[in-house]
Design a protein around this motif. Structure first.
Motif, PDB file in Angstrom:
ATOM      1  N   ALA A   6     100.487  74.117  73.782  1.00 27.68           N
ATOM      2  CA  ALA A   6      99.868  75.446  73.753  1.00 27.68           C
ATOM      3  C   ALA A   6     100.710  76.403  72.928  1.00 27.68           C
ATOM      4  O   ALA A   6     100.187  77.242  72.192  1.00 27.68           O
ATOM      5  CB  ALA A   6      99.708  75.976  75.175  1.00 27.68           C
ATOM      6  N   VAL A   7     102.030  76.250  73.066  1.00 28.80           N
ATOM      7  CA  VAL A   7     102.924  77.094  72.267  1.00 28.80           C
ATOM      8  C   VAL A   7     102.732  76.801  70.792  1.00 28.80           C
ATOM      9  O   VAL A   7     102.654  77.687  69.940  1.00 28.80           O
ATOM     10  CB  VAL A   7     104.399  76.853  72.674  1.00 28.80           C
ATOM     11  CG1 VAL A   7     105.327  77.621  71.750  1.00 28.80           C
ATOM     12  CG2 VAL A   7     104.620  77.264  74.116  1.00 28.80           C
ATOM     13  N   LEU A   8     102.629  75.489  70.490  1.00 31.77           N
ATOM     14  CA  LEU A   8     102.434  75.088  69.102  1.00 31.77           C
ATOM     15  C   LEU A   8     101.115  75.615  68.561  1.00 31.77           C
ATOM     16  O   LEU A   8     101.037  76.129  67.452  1.00 31.77           O
ATOM     17  CB  LEU A   8     102.471  73.556  69.011  1.00 31.77           C
ATOM     18  CG  LEU A   8     102.304  72.941  67.608  1.00 31.77           C
ATOM     19  CD1 LEU A   8     103.408  73.442  66.693  1.00 31.77           C
ATOM     20  CD2 LEU A   8     102.327  71.425  67.681  1.00 31.77           C
ATOM     21  N   THR A   9     100.052  75.499  69.384  1.00 28.58           N
ATOM     22  CA  THR A   9      98.746  76.003  68.962  1.00 28.58           C
ATOM     23  C   THR A   9      98.800  77.503  68.729  1.00 28.58           C
ATOM     24  O   THR A   9      98.248  78.018  67.760  1.00 28.58           O
ATOM     25  CB  THR A   9      97.677  75.684  70.030  1.00 28.58           C
ATOM     26  OG1 THR A   9      97.600  74.277  70.184  1.00 28.58           O
ATOM     27  CG2 THR A   9      96.321  76.222  69.614  1.00 28.58           C
ATOM     28  N   GLY A  10      99.484  78.226  69.641  1.00 27.82           N
ATOM     29  CA  GLY A  10      99.606  79.662  69.474  1.00 27.82           C
ATOM     30  C   GLY A  10     100.324  80.022  68.201  1.00 27.82           C
ATOM     31  O   GLY A  10      99.941  80.948  67.488  1.00 27.82           O
ATOM     32  N   GLN A  14      98.744  82.024  64.937  1.00 26.29           N
ATOM     33  CA  GLN A  14      99.326  83.205  64.302  1.00 26.29           C
ATOM     34  C   GLN A  14      99.463  83.003  62.802  1.00 26.29           C
ATOM     35  O   GLN A  14      99.205  83.914  62.006  1.00 26.29           O
ATOM     36  CB  GLN A  14     100.696  83.514  64.915  1.00 26.29           C
ATOM     37  CG  GLN A  14     101.351  84.775  64.363  1.00 26.29           C
ATOM     38  CD  GLN A  14     100.568  86.032  64.704  1.00 26.29           C
ATOM     39  OE1 GLN A  14     100.138  86.198  65.842  1.00 26.29           O
ATOM     40  NE2 GLN A  14     100.384  86.912  63.728  1.00 26.29           N
ATOM     41  N   ILE A  15      99.871  81.796  62.407  1.00 20.42           N
ATOM     42  CA  ILE A  15      99.989  81.488  60.983  1.00 20.42           C
ATOM     43  C   ILE A  15      98.630  81.618  60.298  1.00 20.42           C
ATOM     44  O   ILE A  15      98.505  82.223  59.230  1.00 20.42           O
ATOM     45  CB  ILE A  15     100.559  80.066  60.778  1.00 20.42           C
ATOM     46  CG1 ILE A  15     102.030  80.012  61.215  1.00 20.42           C
ATOM     47  CG2 ILE A  15     100.426  79.628  59.320  1.00 20.42           C
ATOM     48  CD1 ILE A  15     102.605  78.613  61.252  1.00 20.42           C
ATOM     49  N   ALA A  16      97.605  81.058  60.935  1.00 21.56           N
ATOM     50  CA  ALA A  16      96.253  81.129  60.370  1.00 21.56           C
ATOM     51  C   ALA A  16      95.762  82.570  60.313  1.00 21.56           C
ATOM     52  O   ALA A  16      95.155  82.990  59.317  1.00 21.56           O
ATOM     53  CB  ALA A  16      95.296  80.274  61.207  1.00 21.56           C
ATOM     54  N   TYR A  17      96.029  83.313  61.375  1.00 20.72           N
ATOM     55  CA  TYR A  17      95.621  84.727  61.429  1.00 20.72           C
ATOM     56  C   TYR A  17      96.255  85.507  60.278  1.00 20.72           C
ATOM     57  O   TYR A  17      95.574  86.234  59.545  1.00 20.72           O
ATOM     58  CB  TYR A  17      96.025  85.314  62.775  1.00 20.72           C
ATOM     59  CG  TYR A  17      95.912  86.815  62.867  1.00 20.72           C
ATOM     60  CD1 TYR A  17      94.698  87.433  63.173  1.00 20.72           C
ATOM     61  CD2 TYR A  17      97.025  87.635  62.635  1.00 20.72           C
ATOM     62  CE1 TYR A  17      94.589  88.809  63.241  1.00 20.72           C
ATOM     63  CE2 TYR A  17      96.925  89.008  62.704  1.00 20.72           C
ATOM     64  CZ  TYR A  17      95.707  89.590  63.014  1.00 20.72           C
ATOM     65  OH  TYR A  17      95.623  90.964  63.075  1.00 20.72           O
ATOM     66  N   ASP A  18      97.572  85.377  60.133  1.00 15.99           N
ATOM     67  CA  ASP A  18      98.269  86.110  59.068  1.00 15.99           C
ATOM     68  C   ASP A  18      97.767  85.701  57.696  1.00 15.99           C
ATOM     69  O   ASP A  18      97.586  86.546  56.808  1.00 15.99           O
ATOM     70  CB  ASP A  18      99.780  85.857  59.152  1.00 15.99           C
ATOM     71  CG  ASP A  18     100.416  86.478  60.388  1.00 15.99           C
ATOM     72  OD1 ASP A  18      99.835  87.431  60.939  1.00 15.99           O
ATOM     73  OD2 ASP A  18     101.498  86.018  60.792  1.00 15.99           O
ATOM     74  N   MET A  46      96.334  72.046  59.253  1.00 12.97           N
ATOM     75  CA  MET A  46      96.310  72.122  60.716  1.00 12.97           C
ATOM     76  C   MET A  46      94.898  71.811  61.194  1.00 12.97           C
ATOM     77  O   MET A  46      93.971  71.674  60.369  1.00 12.97           O
ATOM     78  CB  MET A  46      96.745  73.508  61.200  1.00 12.97           C
ATOM     79  CG  MET A  46      95.850  74.655  60.725  1.00 12.97           C
ATOM     80  SD  MET A  46      96.329  76.289  61.406  1.00 12.97           S
ATOM     81  CE  MET A  46      97.939  76.547  60.646  1.00 12.97           C
ATOM     82  N   SER A  47      94.719  71.703  62.483  1.00 17.36           N
ATOM     83  CA  SER A  47      93.391  71.436  63.033  1.00 17.36           C
ATOM     84  C   SER A  47      92.537  72.706  62.999  1.00 17.36           C
ATOM     85  O   SER A  47      93.040  73.815  62.723  1.00 17.36           O
ATOM     86  CB  SER A  47      93.504  70.931  64.474  1.00 17.36           C
ATOM     87  OG  SER A  47      93.856  71.994  65.344  1.00 17.36           O
ATOM     88  N   VAL A  48      91.260  72.548  63.314  1.00 12.28           N
ATOM     89  CA  VAL A  48      90.336  73.676  63.306  1.00 12.28           C
ATOM     90  C   VAL A  48      90.584  74.619  64.484  1.00 12.28           C
ATOM     91  O   VAL A  48      90.283  75.814  64.406  1.00 12.28           O
ATOM     92  CB  VAL A  48      88.877  73.167  63.325  1.00 12.28           C
ATOM     93  CG1 VAL A  48      87.894  74.319  63.521  1.00 12.28           C
ATOM     94  CG2 VAL A  48      88.547  72.432  62.035  1.00 12.28           C
ATOM     95  N   VAL A  49      91.156  74.113  65.584  1.00 10.38           N
ATOM     96  CA  VAL A  49      91.311  74.911  66.798  1.00 10.38           C
ATOM     97  C   VAL A  49      92.092  76.211  66.566  1.00 10.38           C
ATOM     98  O   VAL A  49      91.604  77.298  66.909  1.00 10.38           O
ATOM     99  CB  VAL A  49      91.966  74.082  67.928  1.00 10.38           C
ATOM    100  CG1 VAL A  49      92.264  74.967  69.137  1.00 10.38           C
ATOM    101  CG2 VAL A  49      91.043  72.935  68.331  1.00 10.38           C
ATOM    102  N   PRO A  50      93.302  76.184  65.988  1.00 14.62           N
ATOM    103  CA  PRO A  50      94.017  77.452  65.777  1.00 14.62           C
ATOM    104  C   PRO A  50      93.332  78.358  64.767  1.00 14.62           C
ATOM    105  O   PRO A  50      93.426  79.581  64.865  1.00 14.62           O
ATOM    106  CB  PRO A  50      95.395  77.005  65.286  1.00 14.62           C
ATOM    107  CG  PRO A  50      95.210  75.622  64.769  1.00 14.62           C
ATOM    108  CD  PRO A  50      94.144  75.023  65.613  1.00 14.62           C
TER     109      PRO A  50
END
Length: 233
Positions: A6-10, A14-18, A46-50
């Motif tokens: 979950a930490v990794l996904t979070g 954030q990387i995807a958001y930025d 990365m996967s689609v989830v994040p």
């Protein structure tokens, strides 16, 4: 305890958001641009989830909208929304700066002046995205000292709403940034001299409204719209 995945996904979210947000702000992804989650995920390895989580955050900030049978798109500019946001922000940011003024230190003023100098240095080789970042930093140095957290929250919301259009507005009104940095100097001088709080508020308010007036003049050059600033009243 939060699972490691979950930490990794979070972190990836954030990387995807930025990454996406920067491209929207720089207008690499313009209004109406379709955000294909799979393609973005592939670009970011990365996967689609994040990526989906990042898109949801951007939707909450009104930078992205979902359309039935289409998916996620960069929000189309709503001129009325821009006008209403600028008018509201002029009020709350002006008052926030008024309340903050007695608490602004000499170090704060020096930092704001240094940021404004960096903005002035961009004028000859204009970078709207960088200029906008510095402009927000300049004002934040001043209104951050506001002791009223409710007003600060309103100011923050106003800046967030502008995120999708701010660079476009400066690109449309190339002469405005030159005046803006001079007005920044005026605001700093008033605060440094301990001017009347009302004058600080109105000067900050008019500074915001002059950008709106310039935007409206550029979009509607033949319209007899009255200026929104309080100068001369």
């Amino acid at each position: 305890m939060t699972p490691p995945e979950a930490v990794l996904t979070g972190s990836k979210s954030q990387i995807a958001y930025d990454w996406i947000r920067q491209r929207i702000a720089a207008h690499e992804y313009g209004p109406g641009y379709r955000l294909v989650l799979g393609a973005i995920a592939a670009d970011l390895q990365m996967s689609v989830v994040p990526v989906r989580e990042a898109i949801r955050r951007l939707e909450a900030e009104r930078l992205v909208t979902f359309e039935k049978n289409v998916g996620a798109r960069v929000s189309v500019v709503d001129e009325a929304e821009y006008i209403h946001t600028m008018q509201t922000l002029s009020l709350v940011e002006g008052f926030a700066t008024r309340l903050a003024a007695p608490h602004i230190s000499s170090d704060d003023l020096a930092r704001a002046a240094e940021i404004n100098d960096r903005m002035r240095a961009l004028l000859d080789d204009f970078d709207a995205y960088r200029y906008t970042q510095l402009n927000q930093q300049f004002h934040q140095v001043l209104f951050d000292r506001c002791p009223n957290p409710h007003i600060l929250d309103l100011v923050g919301r106003g800046w967030s709403r502008l995120a999708g259009l701010r660079d476009t507005s400066f690109a449309l009104i190339p002469g405005r940034p030159h005046h803006s940095v001079d007005e920044h100097d005026r605001i700093l001088a008033l605060i440094g001299d301990g001017a009347d709080p009302l004058e600080i508020e109105m000067t900050t308010r008019d500074h915001r409204l002059r950008t709106l007036d310039a935007f409206l003049d550029a979009r509607h050059p033949d319209s007899p719209l009255a200026p929104t600033t309080t100068e001369g009243r």
